[in-house]
Design an enzyme around this catalytic site. Structure first.
Site, PDB file in Angstrom:
ATOM      1  N   ASN A 161       0.861  -1.182   0.000  1.00 16.98           N
ATOM      2  CA  ASN A 161       0.000   0.000   0.000  1.00 16.98           C
ATOM      3  C   ASN A 161       0.899   1.233   0.000  1.00 16.98           C
ATOM      4  O   ASN A 161       1.455   1.613   1.029  1.00 16.98           O
ATOM      5  CB  ASN A 161      -0.916  -0.009   1.229  1.00 16.98           C
ATOM      6  N   TRP A 162       1.040   1.845  -1.175  1.00 17.17           N
ATOM      7  CA  TRP A 162       1.927   3.000  -1.308  1.00 17.17           C
ATOM      8  C   TRP A 162       1.331   4.272  -0.730  1.00 17.17           C
ATOM      9  O   TRP A 162       2.028   5.262  -0.564  1.00 17.17           O
ATOM     10  CB  TRP A 162       2.232   3.244  -2.782  1.00 17.17           C
ATOM     11  N   LYS A 163       0.015   4.290  -0.493  1.00 15.80           N
ATOM     12  CA  LYS A 163      -0.676   5.489   0.001  1.00 15.80           C
ATOM     13  C   LYS A 163      -0.449   6.633  -0.996  1.00 15.80           C
ATOM     14  O   LYS A 163      -0.642   6.417  -2.196  1.00 15.80           O
ATOM     15  CB  LYS A 163      -0.237   5.783   1.430  1.00 15.80           C
ATOM     16  N   HIS A 211     -10.031   1.495   4.896  1.00 16.17           N
ATOM     17  CA  HIS A 211      -8.761   1.607   5.608  1.00 16.17           C
ATOM     18  C   HIS A 211      -8.901   2.574   6.783  1.00 16.17           C
ATOM     19  O   HIS A 211      -9.642   3.550   6.716  1.00 16.17           O
ATOM     20  CB  HIS A 211      -7.667   2.084   4.647  1.00 16.17           C
ATOM     21  N   GLU A 264      -7.101   4.922   7.802  1.00 16.22           N
ATOM     22  CA  GLU A 264      -6.847   6.321   7.469  1.00 16.22           C
ATOM     23  C   GLU A 264      -8.035   6.957   6.765  1.00 16.22           C
ATOM     24  O   GLU A 264      -8.290   8.157   6.915  1.00 16.22           O
ATOM     25  CB  GLU A 264      -5.581   6.410   6.613  1.00 16.22           C
ATOM     26  N   GLU A 289      -6.074  -4.628  10.600  1.00 12.27           N
ATOM     27  CA  GLU A 289      -5.018  -3.685  10.931  1.00 12.27           C
ATOM     28  C   GLU A 289      -5.348  -2.983  12.244  1.00 12.27           C
ATOM     29  O   GLU A 289      -6.178  -2.077  12.264  1.00 12.27           O
ATOM     30  CB  GLU A 289      -4.859  -2.639   9.826  1.00 12.27           C
ATOM     31  N   GLY A 331       1.765   2.385  11.082  1.00 12.72           N
ATOM     32  CA  GLY A 331       2.763   3.447  11.034  1.00 12.72           C
ATOM     33  C   GLY A 331       3.533   3.666  12.311  1.00 12.72           C
ATOM     34  O   GLY A 331       4.354   4.580  12.403  1.00 12.72           O
ATOM     35  N   SER A 338       2.675  -2.097  10.559  1.00 17.22           N
ATOM     36  CA  SER A 338       4.103  -2.174  10.877  1.00 17.22           C
ATOM     37  C   SER A 338       4.696  -3.542  10.550  1.00 17.22           C
ATOM     38  O   SER A 338       5.532  -4.065  11.288  1.00 17.22           O
ATOM     39  CB  SER A 338       4.349  -1.809  12.343  1.00 17.22           C
ATOM     40  N   GLY A 384       2.624  -1.205   4.346  1.00 10.86           N
ATOM     41  CA  GLY A 384       2.812   0.180   3.968  1.00 10.86           C
ATOM     42  C   GLY A 384       4.270   0.524   3.774  1.00 10.86           C
ATOM     43  O   GLY A 384       4.860   0.291   2.731  1.00 10.86           O
TER      44      GLY A 384
END
Length: 266
Positions: free
Chosen positions: A15-17, A101, A103, A173, A179, A219, A240
């Protein structure tokens, strides 16, 4: 107990965001395109910003890598400025889409209701949803028997049929791990995945639940991936930061393949 060695293909998703520029996207794909195994061994996917998806579909045409959208709207067309149509994603050749997600929930106020609308929109357009669950499982650690359905799972899948659920992947998650540099322990991740699978068995059937993949995210890196993916109910990872590096992505794919091949048969 059935393991993903013989009924679920492991799945590694980067997941490159909103990281990477166009040149970096091409460089990354050039390094990984022909290095990943066939999808019958380990399935791989890369989630990126919408602006790169068309290029990525073209660049991975002869590669096993699946292109994954990071978000989708619940309407196929209409006056929704700034959103992305599920019909357009499918027409583009995108395979999977991340939905719900943490976020998206935190920064863009997504709710269980909108997550469900997006899941249904993806499925009716032939996209395969990767549904993120960030619910705190710590309240369920007492007994693993006769648990109530996990609320986010049940809400996300409301109205999803027996035929449709086969195209859904669940990604667990924990919010505190995303993160943070501190992943859940393999045991914590397994306990949550086991509860999710029990919930799927309640919503559908035990035999169907055994066929649905559950990923862990939060993570993940090359140091903890083997332990996490070695758990009975964890079928891969959603990664990520570590997956921004192509060599680390390939290492995670290799770990998934090794872990799968080392699982005992029934």
């Amino acid at each position: 107990m059935t393991t993903y060695k013989n009924c679920r293909i492991p799945f590694v998703v980067a997941n490159w965001k909103i990281n990477k520029l166009k040149g970096q996207v091409f460089d990354y794909l050039e390094k990984v395109n022909q290095q990943v195994p066939d999808s019958s061994v380990v399935e791989t996917g890369i989630a990126a910003q919408d602006i790169f998806l068309a290029d990525m579909v073209r660049e991975t045409e002869n590669s096993p890598i699946h292109v994954v959208a990071e978000n989708v709207h619940w309407q196929d067309a209409g006056a929704y400025t700034g959103e992305t149509s599920p019909r357009a994603l499918a027409d583009l050749g995108v395979t999977y889409v991340l939905i719900g997600h943490f976020e998206r929930r935190k920064f863009f106020n997504e709710t269980d209701a909108t997550v469900n609308l997006k899941v249904m929109a993806a499925l009716r357009n032939g996209l395969k949803p990767i549904v993120d669950i960030d619910e705190d499982m710590s309240v369920y650690t007492q007994s693993m028997e006769a648990q109530p359905a996990v609320a986010q799972v049940a809400a996300a899948l409301a109205g999803v049929s027996v035929d449709q659920i086969r195209n859904v992947t669940i990604a667990y998650e924990p919010t505190w791990a995303i993160g943070s540099g501190e992943a859940a322990s393999a045991q914590q991740a397994q306990k949550a995945a086991q509860l999710i699978r029990q919930t799927l068995a309640q919503l559908y059937s035990p035999s169907i639940a055994e066929k649905i993949r559950i990923l862990y995210g939060g993570s993940v890196d090359i140091n903890n991936a083997a332990q996490i993916m070695g758990q009975a109910d964890i079928d891969g990872v959603l990664v990520g930061r570590a997956a921004l590096d192509p060599e680390q992505f390939l290492s995670l794919v290799a770990i998934a393949q090794q872990t799968s091949s080392s699982q005992p048969a029934d």
